[in-house]
Design an enzyme around this catalytic site. Structure first.
Site, PDB file in Angstrom:
ATOM      1  N   LYS A 193       0.749  -1.288   0.034  1.00  0.00           N
ATOM      2  CA  LYS A 193      -0.105  -0.060   0.067  1.00  0.00           C
ATOM      3  C   LYS A 193       0.878   1.261  -0.142  1.00  0.00           C
ATOM      4  O   LYS A 193       0.773   2.197  -0.948  1.00  0.00           O
ATOM      5  CB  LYS A 193      -0.838  -0.013   1.158  1.00  0.00           C
ATOM      6  CG  LYS A 193      -2.012   1.197   0.975  1.00  0.00           C
ATOM      7  CD  LYS A 193      -3.155   0.914   2.315  1.00  0.00           C
ATOM      8  CE  LYS A 193      -4.289   1.810   2.309  1.00  0.00           C
ATOM      9  NZ  LYS A 193      -4.907   1.542   3.307  1.00  0.00           N
ATOM     10  N   GLU A 199       9.752  -5.564   4.365  1.00  0.00           N
ATOM     11  CA  GLU A 199       9.789  -7.214   3.760  1.00  0.00           C
ATOM     12  C   GLU A 199       9.626  -7.147   2.315  1.00  0.00           C
ATOM     13  O   GLU A 199      10.369  -7.860   1.581  1.00  0.00           O
ATOM     14  CB  GLU A 199       8.859  -7.953   4.429  1.00  0.00           C
ATOM     15  CG  GLU A 199       9.209  -8.061   5.944  1.00  0.00           C
ATOM     16  CD  GLU A 199       8.197  -7.166   6.837  1.00  0.00           C
ATOM     17  OE1 GLU A 199       7.939  -7.640   7.929  1.00  0.00           O
ATOM     18  OE2 GLU A 199       7.877  -6.016   6.260  1.00  0.00           O
ATOM     19  N   GLY A 247      -5.545  -3.221   4.242  1.00  0.00           N
ATOM     20  CA  GLY A 247      -4.769  -4.118   3.691  1.00  0.00           C
ATOM     21  C   GLY A 247      -5.602  -5.493   3.691  1.00  0.00           C
ATOM     22  O   GLY A 247      -5.840  -6.264   2.702  1.00  0.00           O
ATOM     23  N   ARG A 248      -6.258  -5.571   4.886  1.00  0.00           N
ATOM     24  CA  ARG A 248      -6.774  -7.336   5.036  1.00  0.00           C
ATOM     25  C   ARG A 248      -8.327  -7.097   4.682  1.00  0.00           C
ATOM     26  O   ARG A 248      -8.845  -7.941   4.535  1.00  0.00           O
ATOM     27  CB  ARG A 248      -6.856  -7.176   6.789  1.00  0.00           C
ATOM     28  CG  ARG A 248      -7.596  -6.286   7.564  1.00  0.00           C
ATOM     29  CD  ARG A 248      -7.471  -6.170   8.744  1.00  0.00           C
ATOM     30  NE  ARG A 248      -8.187  -5.357   9.679  1.00  0.00           N
ATOM     31  CZ  ARG A 248      -7.324  -4.054   9.909  1.00  0.00           C
ATOM     32  NH1 ARG A 248      -6.130  -3.751   9.397  1.00  0.00           N
ATOM     33  NH2 ARG A 248      -7.961  -3.110  10.622  1.00  0.00           N
ATOM     34  N   GLU A 333      -6.383  -8.383  13.927  1.00  0.00           N
ATOM     35  CA  GLU A 333      -5.810  -7.072  13.644  1.00  0.00           C
ATOM     36  C   GLU A 333      -6.906  -5.929  13.629  1.00  0.00           C
ATOM     37  O   GLU A 333      -6.879  -5.068  13.989  1.00  0.00           O
ATOM     38  CB  GLU A 333      -5.236  -7.096  12.298  1.00  0.00           C
ATOM     39  CG  GLU A 333      -4.324  -5.719  11.983  1.00  0.00           C
ATOM     40  CD  GLU A 333      -3.391  -5.881  10.677  1.00  0.00           C
ATOM     41  OE1 GLU A 333      -2.392  -6.457  11.063  1.00  0.00           O
ATOM     42  OE2 GLU A 333      -3.764  -5.612   9.677  1.00  0.00           O
ATOM     43  N   HIS A 364      -6.312 -35.502  14.606  1.00  0.00           N
ATOM     44  CA  HIS A 364      -5.121 -36.422  15.083  1.00  0.00           C
ATOM     45  C   HIS A 364      -4.270 -35.479  15.774  1.00  0.00           C
ATOM     46  O   HIS A 364      -2.935 -36.148  15.951  1.00  0.00           O
ATOM     47  CB  HIS A 364      -4.562 -36.958  14.094  1.00  0.00           C
ATOM     48  CG  HIS A 364      -5.733 -38.188  13.335  1.00  0.00           C
ATOM     49  ND1 HIS A 364      -5.764 -39.393  13.715  1.00  0.00           N
ATOM     50  CD2 HIS A 364      -6.621 -37.914  12.387  1.00  0.00           C
ATOM     51  CE1 HIS A 364      -6.655 -39.932  13.011  1.00  0.00           C
ATOM     52  NE2 HIS A 364      -7.264 -39.002  12.254  1.00  0.00           N
ATOM     53  N   LYS A 473       7.718  -2.830  14.698  1.00  0.00           N
ATOM     54  CA  LYS A 473       8.901  -2.552  13.514  1.00  0.00           C
ATOM     55  C   LYS A 473       9.571  -1.465  13.630  1.00  0.00           C
ATOM     56  O   LYS A 473      10.779  -1.459  13.170  1.00  0.00           O
ATOM     57  CB  LYS A 473       7.675  -2.342  12.160  1.00  0.00           C
ATOM     58  CG  LYS A 473       7.049  -3.669  11.768  1.00  0.00           C
ATOM     59  CD  LYS A 473       6.317  -3.449  10.559  1.00  0.00           C
ATOM     60  CE  LYS A 473       5.146  -2.548  10.756  1.00  0.00           C
ATOM     61  NZ  LYS A 473       4.234  -2.351   9.588  1.00  0.00           N
TER      62      LYS A 473
END
Length: 503
Positions: A193, A199, A247-248, A333, A364, A473
């Site tokens: 964005k 990253e 973003g999400r 978030e 399991h 961050k």
């Protein structure tokens, strides 16, 4: 009114039902199985195994009415400033439909349609060339939604493009992603964005050098100038994002380009149409017939009234194995807040910890704790009624396990041997998709989005900012010179850890 007092009514209902077991509620109300279930398009949901009765449900809907939930939903669709801390609307619904006549919503929808036209043109151009593989570079909302949709909707045979995802800054991730790919037949999408995400920029630099040719480098961003200056990407290879979409909530936008490349632009449009179908249901249905309202009220009941600290999501379809990862970000978030819209402290428990896995594998591993552990964990079970693979017996076994686990958690089983006894009373919601298609997946994800928004309305918190991700961050950026050995930084524990890392 303080939140704790606004929730007095439903807490009183939870206290009344504390000693009433779920099996008794089911037996005492034969109509419950039908009355506590709803359908919206391709999505059916049953809340019959949640730990509330009709009186408690009345109190929950009274609470939604008290906070003017219906009007607040309209405010979302009409582009009102529902994100006050950043002074923005949240117009993700405009990306997939034109349900509102409000000017701001119409303008947003027009921008989204223009971006989709550009996506089609770009896909056609890539398809006409030699590119066979796409690497999508992004993190968080620029990765989780597209990654889920591509994994869920890609068929057993790859389409025109094979789509790969790179999110983690760990160099081993880049190394593994690029292994076996041909740079001359690969295009790279950089999705950020702000175009300032560490990253994405670091991985983008690796990919740019690996490509050796900037002509197959594309960007999706709100900051076209930075994409052009940092990576020499021209305007014709940059698709837009907008500040009014978090973003999400962005997979419906050009951020969904990896989805459209993997499954085709027509199928991507079907994904959006499924979400728009759920939007229309949520906007138009009365609260008692509203699937998102039921889901949101159930979540609030379990955490704020009953104090249940975690929530599991269990898709019984291998293609939905990434759903829990996606929902962790969407829910936690959005709702991981401890202050109200006016900045005063929240005085009830809000978002639980969301986690999960895919059935039947998870049976399991951690299902032992779900059945006999000391903590009660509500579960969202998600199944697909009609399989589309040729292995009918496998699908029958999958559904029998899906239904059997939910029934066993609810009803339990007595045994004279306490080690073999099951207490039962473990609540769950059953969500069934008619089949797994772009339409049904779009509807499912939109359902969760609207549930999250209504939970935020009930708790009086902002689901659209995410300041909580910033501090870590910032500290990491301050420590980077110390990690490189160029300075000393950090508290005493960090300095000791740095010394150990340098050994």
């Amino acid at each position: 009114m303080p939140t704790q007092h606004r929730f007095d009514q439903i807490r009183a209902q939870a206290k009344r039902l504390a000693e009433v077991d779920l099996q008794s509620m089911l037996q005492a109300d034969p109509a419950r199985a039908g009355d506590f279930a709803l359908r919206a398009g391709p999505v059916y949901a049953s809340f019959a195994r949640q730990g509330y009765d009709r009186a408690a449900l009345d109190a929950l809907f009274d609470q939604l009415e008290a906070v003017d939930g219906t009007r607040r939903l309209h405010a979302l669709f009409e582009g009102e400033m529902v994100n006050p801390t950043e002074a923005r609307p949240a117009l993700h619904t405009a990306l997939r439909g034109g349900l509102s006549n409000a000017t701001v919503a119409r303008e947003a929808h027009a921008q989204a349609e223009a971006a989709r036209l550009r996506m089609r043109e770009l896909i056609a151009a890539l398809a006409a060339g030699d590119v066979t593989d796409i690497v999508s570079v992004g993190i968080g909302g620029s990765d989780l939604g597209p990654r889920l949709a591509v994994d869920a909707l890609s068929g057993p045979v790859p389409g025109r493009f094979r789509v790969h995802f790179l999110s983690n800054v760990d160099g081993a991730a880049a190394q593994r992603t690029l292994a076996g790919l041909d740079p001359k037949r690969t295009a790279v999408l950089l999705i950020s964005k702000s175009f300032g995400t560490q990253e994405t920029l670091l991985n983008g630099a690796i990919l740019r050098q690996w490509l050796g040719d900037d002509s197959r480098l594309y960007a999706i961003t709100t900051n076209a100038a930075r994409a052009a200056s940092a990576f020499a990407i021209p305007a014709e290879r940059i698709l837009p994002m907008w500040d009014w979409v978090g973003g999400r909530y962005s997979l419906w936008s050009a951020v969904g380009l990896p989805i459209a490349l993997a499954i085709g632009p027509d199928a991507f449009d079907e994904l959006l149409a499924g979400a728009a179908e759920m939007d229309a249901h949520v906007l138009g249905a009365a609260p008692r017939e509203n699937l998102a309202a039921w889901h949101a009220l159930t979540a609030v009941w379990n955490v704020s009234a009953r104090g249940l600290a975690t929530q599991a999501v269990m898709p019984y379809d291998e293609r939905l194995k990434l759903l829990s990862n996606y929902l962790q970000q969407l829910v936690m978030e959005s709702l991981g807040k401890s202050v109200h819209l006016d900045g005063t402290p929240v005085d009830v428990q809000t978002v639980p910890v969301w986690w999960g896995g895919v059935g039947t594998d998870s049976q399991h591993s951690f299902f032992q704790a779900l059945h006999q552990g000391t903590q009660i964990v509500p579960v969202d079970f998600i199944g697909v009624a009609q399989g589309d693979d040729p292995y009918t017996e496998n699908h029958h076994a999958l559904l029998s396990n899906l239904f059997g686990q939910a029934e066993a958690l609810a009803n339990g089983q007595a045994n004279d041997d306490p080690h073999r006894a099951y207490a039962g009373g473990r609540p769950s919601t059953m969500i069934l998709l008619d089949s797994l298609t772009p339409r049904s997946l779009g509807s499912l994800l939109a359902l969760y989005e609207h549930s999250v928004y209504l939970q935020a309305v009930l708790w009086d918190i902002n689901p659209f900012d995410q300041f909580g991700v910033e501090l870590g961050k910032q500290v990491a950026n301050r420590l980077l010179p110390a990690v490189k050995g160029e300075s000393e930084a950090g508290d005493p524990v960090t300095r000791a850890l740095l010394a150990e890392a340098r050994r």
